[in-house]
Scaffold this active site. Structure first.
Site, PDB file in Angstrom:
ATOM      1  N   ASP A 298      13.339  -9.988 -43.233  1.00 52.63           N
ATOM      2  CA  ASP A 298      12.688  -8.584 -43.704  1.00 52.63           C
ATOM      3  C   ASP A 298      11.235  -9.053 -43.350  1.00 52.63           C
ATOM      4  O   ASP A 298      10.674 -10.110 -42.553  1.00 52.63           O
ATOM      5  CB  ASP A 298      12.599  -8.467 -45.122  1.00 52.63           C
TER       6      ASP A 298
HETATM    7  C1  NOJ Z   1      10.101  -4.069 -45.882  1.00 56.49           C
HETATM    8  C2  NOJ Z   1      11.317  -3.593 -46.597  1.00 56.49           C
HETATM    9  O1  NOJ Z   1      11.671  -4.434 -47.647  1.00 56.49           O
HETATM   10  C3  NOJ Z   1      12.412  -3.351 -45.611  1.00 56.49           C
HETATM   11  O2  NOJ Z   1      13.578  -2.721 -46.499  1.00 56.49           O
HETATM   12  C4  NOJ Z   1      12.184  -2.582 -44.485  1.00 56.49           C
HETATM   13  O3  NOJ Z   1      13.438  -2.081 -43.711  1.00 56.49           O
HETATM   14  C5  NOJ Z   1      11.110  -3.328 -43.405  1.00 56.49           C
HETATM   15  N1  NOJ Z   1      10.158  -3.701 -44.484  1.00 56.49           N
HETATM   16  C6  NOJ Z   1      10.700  -2.493 -42.338  1.00 56.49           C
HETATM   17  O4  NOJ Z   1      10.090  -1.562 -42.647  1.00 56.49           O
END
Ligand code: NOJ
Length: 781
Positions: A298
């Site tokens: 993430d």
């Molecule tokens: C953080 C989020 O937790 C995740 O769900 C998302 O896909 C990513 N950022 C990318 O934007």
């Protein structure tokens, strides 16, 4: 040469050149088999042999285009330059096909080995067409519809050059305080698994290599939804049994359905951050489930290993994440250090090679090497797709159907004439529309609205109601009354006055989109601001009040519900919010959604979920009028000041018609655990008749639950093991059939084996987790 021969000649030349350029001509195949295709492996081997260490590490790096580039100049931008040097394997947040092609051109034509970039995006509930939020989609209990909506999203996203979505989020969420509950399928692993499969099939299509297929990214692996106190990114501690029984199944289902990527999560799990968790990322995912795709971290989660306290510098963070099983590093660039770490012997090159292999496999399976560019088909003449493209009428139709199926009718009391207040009666001549969400277009799209969705496409409740009341000769009054988080009662008088003049009041209440979603945790779950006071003031007029509730989570409504004649949970319904709501309010269609999350009575009950253990001191039907003192009834698993049960249970939802259920019939009364565990023996069939005893057509979601007793570990009081959405005309009866076999009856036993054990099993078929008639059968040795 004749005209015909010359055409054949040119076709042959093109084919030969295509082959020479590396066209794989891989036969059509589904995602899972594509990842095991020996020809893909050969091509990966060939590339790996030619790649420098820098080029390999480049494939592991993902950057965001935010603050970077948009527009055709991208090839000469930093992104284009990075792509040309092979320093970036993936980019996300770029949605302009011209910009995507431009960066891709730099990668494919100017980089040494011509390896394409994979472009990703959070396509969470629609790309151009804004669908209801995922929690709403889950309330449809309709995997085919979820698959269809994901297909639409894939078609639109791929038309912009986005071939990878960071969806579905399959985190089980048992705590309404957690804002990301809105992004998933609720609290149940069985339903969650069914919908996880549907999302993957929808996104990845029949063949991953089709140009309109996009790779799914199943997230957030794993346990993210169990954050303590519902606070985002927080600590997660759970037994391995709960992990395997509740939180892992939707991930496993998605992997089995062919999902080619996963995203690791932010949270620590039993002390080990999930972005450095070898047990979940390698032992379970790769060794047990045989996953052959890749894992992306993430956003900055690799670097956050420092904050977690398991790395003192970026290099250690990168090493820990890679060796645990994270192949691609989102945004923070820490993986850049791997070049040096391989050179100094801290990291074996083979570990980098393995991660590169997984990423290249997916790029090849997507057909990116063969067709790296997007035809700007969806967007007129290269105009940015989010501004130029119109939504196809058939996609709007799917969005409206999805919104309609996701609406959950939670209350519908009898009005003055004795019949329920909804659908709106023909004798209603004046309607007062009140509330801060009646015309808030951006909020209808919900959190994580697609990068290419636009509030301009939203038909609000006010707009749709204005049109409908105009057609029906009904007078419509409107007053917002307050703001979503407002504290002033300056607008109350106008709202009350509108209500006084009306035969019926429709109140659009609830949360705004940003109150849920990432980092949208709440400690209080009531209606925001002074909306509850507005509701009380309006209901004091004595006029029937229909509340349309917009929210990304269950709210606590105990004080508010008595002021509502009807309550329709609308979540965030997407672009077609207004039409779906109006068609439902006027009875063109009957509500048919059911809750996939328990609505608590009080925040203090959270986490709250239906499939809980009984405990040794259950408190069935605790009587609150008799508060336990120090007498006998104190010593139960209960609160002294609140019921245990929520306000509305999992699976609950009313219709404009009525359904009755027969007792379930079982095909046999005994099953052998051994036979089931050895893959022999036929499953037990359960059936029940469902009759529409009302006077309107409707759809019912028939649910089957089991309870196993006498097992080596305590099993939940109820567990969903089957569901069916069925449509019934007035007076019509249908038989719902289910089958219970090894998959439905096994669980992680005391020896941590996933098997069927001898048990007495109660099976109930009914309209919710709190209803239904039951029968019993025996699982013998
Ligand atoms: C953080 C989020 O937790 C995740 O769900 C998302 O896909 C990513 N950022 C990318 O934007």
């Amino acid at each position: 040469m004749s005209q015909r021969n010359s055409t054949i000649y040119w076709v042959l030349i093109v084919l030969l050149v295509w082959q020479g350029l590396g066209g794989t001509n891989l036969p059509a195949q589904n995602a899972a088999s594509a990842l095991s295709d020996p020809r893909i492996e050969e091509r990966v081997d060939a590339l790996l042999k030619q790649m420098t260490l820098e080029e390999k590490v480049g494939q592991l790096i993902q950057r965001t285009a935010f603050g970077g580039v948009t527009g055709p100049q991208a090839a000469s931008s930093p992104m284009g330059e990075a792509a040309a040097k092979g320093e970036v394997g993936s980019l996300f947040n770029l949605i302009d096909p011209a910009a995507i092609n431009s960066v891709q051109k730099a990668a494919v034509e100017n980089s040494r080995l011509h390896i394409p970039v994979i472009f990703g995006l959070d396509v969470i509930h629609g790309f151009r067409t804004g669908f209801p939020v995922p929690l709403a989609m889950s309330a449809t209990w309709d995997p085919a519809l979820v698959e269809g909506a994901s297909r639409v999203a894939a078609e639109e996203a791929s038309a912009a050059g986005v071939r990878w979505t960071f969806s579905p989020m399959v985190d089980i969420a048992r705590d309404a305080r957690w804002g990301r509950i809105v992004e998933g399928a609720g609290e149940d692993p069985f339903l969650g698994s069914a919908l996880a499969r549907a999302y993957v099939h929808g996104y990845q299509g029949e063949r991953l290599s089709d140009s309109d297929s996009i790779a799914a990214c199943v997230k957030h692996y794993v346990g993210y939804g169990a954050a303590e106190g519902g606070r985002d990114y927080n600590t997660v501690d759970m037994s391995e049994r709960t992990l395997r029984q509740v939180y892992l199944p939707p991930f496993h289902a998605a992997v089995d359905a062919g999902a080619v990527t996963l995203m690791s999560a932010f949270n620590p799990l039993n002390g080990v951050p999930t972005t450095a968790n070898h047990f979940t990322l390698t032992e379970i995912l790769r060794d047990e489930w045989k996953f052959r795709g890749f894992v992306v971290s993430d956003y900055t989660a690799v670097h956050e290993l420092i904050q977690h306290g398991i790395a003192r510098d970026a290099a250690t963070a990168a090493r820990r994440a890679l060796l645990a099983g994270v192949d691609m590093d989102m945004v923070d660039g820490d993986y850049q250090s791997l070049v040096q770490q391989v050179r100094s012997g801290l990291v074996r090159e083979a570990a980098v090679d393995e991660a590169v292999r997984r990423i290249l496999r997916v790029k090849l399976a997507l057909g990116l090497f063969d067709r790296p560019y997007v035809a700007a088909g969806f967007s007129p003449a290269g105009a940015p797709i989010y501004r130029g493209a119109t939504i196809k009428p058939e996609y709007l139709e799917t969005a409206r159907k999805a919104a309609e199926e996701s609406l959950v009718l939670l209350k519908n009391d009898a009005g003055a004439g004795g019949s329920p207040v909804l659908p709106i009666h023909a004798d209603v001549k004046t309607i007062a529309l009140i509330g801060p969400l009646a015309e808030s277009a951006p909020d209808m799209l919900g959190p994580w609205a697609g990068a290419a969705t636009s509030p301009k496409d939203v038909v609000t409740l006010r707009a749709a109601l204005t049109e409908r009341t105009g057609q029906n000769g009904i007078k419509l009054l409107y007053a917002s009354g307050t703001d979503i988080w407002g504290t002033s009662d300056a607008g109350f008088a106008e709202a009350v006055s509108a209500a006084r003049q009306a035969d019926l009041v429709v109140m659009a209440l609830g949360e705004d989109a940003v109150s849920s979603g990432e980092a949208g945790s709440r400690a209080h779950l009531g209606l925001p601001g002074n909306q509850e006071q507005l509701l009380e003031a309006v209901s004091a007029t004595g006029k029937p009040v229909v509340v349309v509730l917009f929210s990304g989570r269950p709210l606590t409504l105990v004080a508010g519900v008595p002021h509502m004649a009807a309550l329709l949970e609308a979540w965030f319904p997407g672009v077609q919010a207004g039409p779906a709501l109006v068609r439902t309010l006027f009875g063109d269609v009957s509500p048919s959604g059911k809750l996939t999350v328990t609505f608590p009575r009080a925040v203090g009950q959270e986490p709250l979920y239906y499939n809980a253990l009984n405990t040794g001191r259950p408190a069935e039907g605790a009587d609150l009028s008799h508060r336990p003192g120090f007498g006998e009834d104190r010593w139960h698993s209960r609160y002294i000041d609140e019921y245990n049960a929520g306000l509305f249970p999992f699976g609950y939802g009313l219709s404009y018609t009525k359904f009755t259920y027969s007792a379930p019939e079982l095909s046999i009364k005994k099953l052998s655990a051994r036979a089931l565990n050895e893959g022999r023996g036929s499953p037990l069939r359960v059936s029940a008749e469902v009759k529409n005893t009302g006077s309107r057509a409707g759809e019912e979601i028939v649910q089957l639950y089991i309870r196993e007793q006498g097992t080596s570990v305590a099993r939940p009081v109820r567990e969903l093991k089957g569901f069916q959405r069925t449509s019934l005309q007035p007076g019509e009866t249908k038989r719902a059939e289910f089958s219970l076999g090894r998959n439905e009856l096994k669980f992680w036993n005391v020896d941590m084996k996933d098997i069927v054990e001898p048990a007495r099993v109660t099976v109930c078929v009914g309209a919710s987790s709190a209803e239904g008639a039951c029968a019993e059968f025996e699982i013998t040795d």
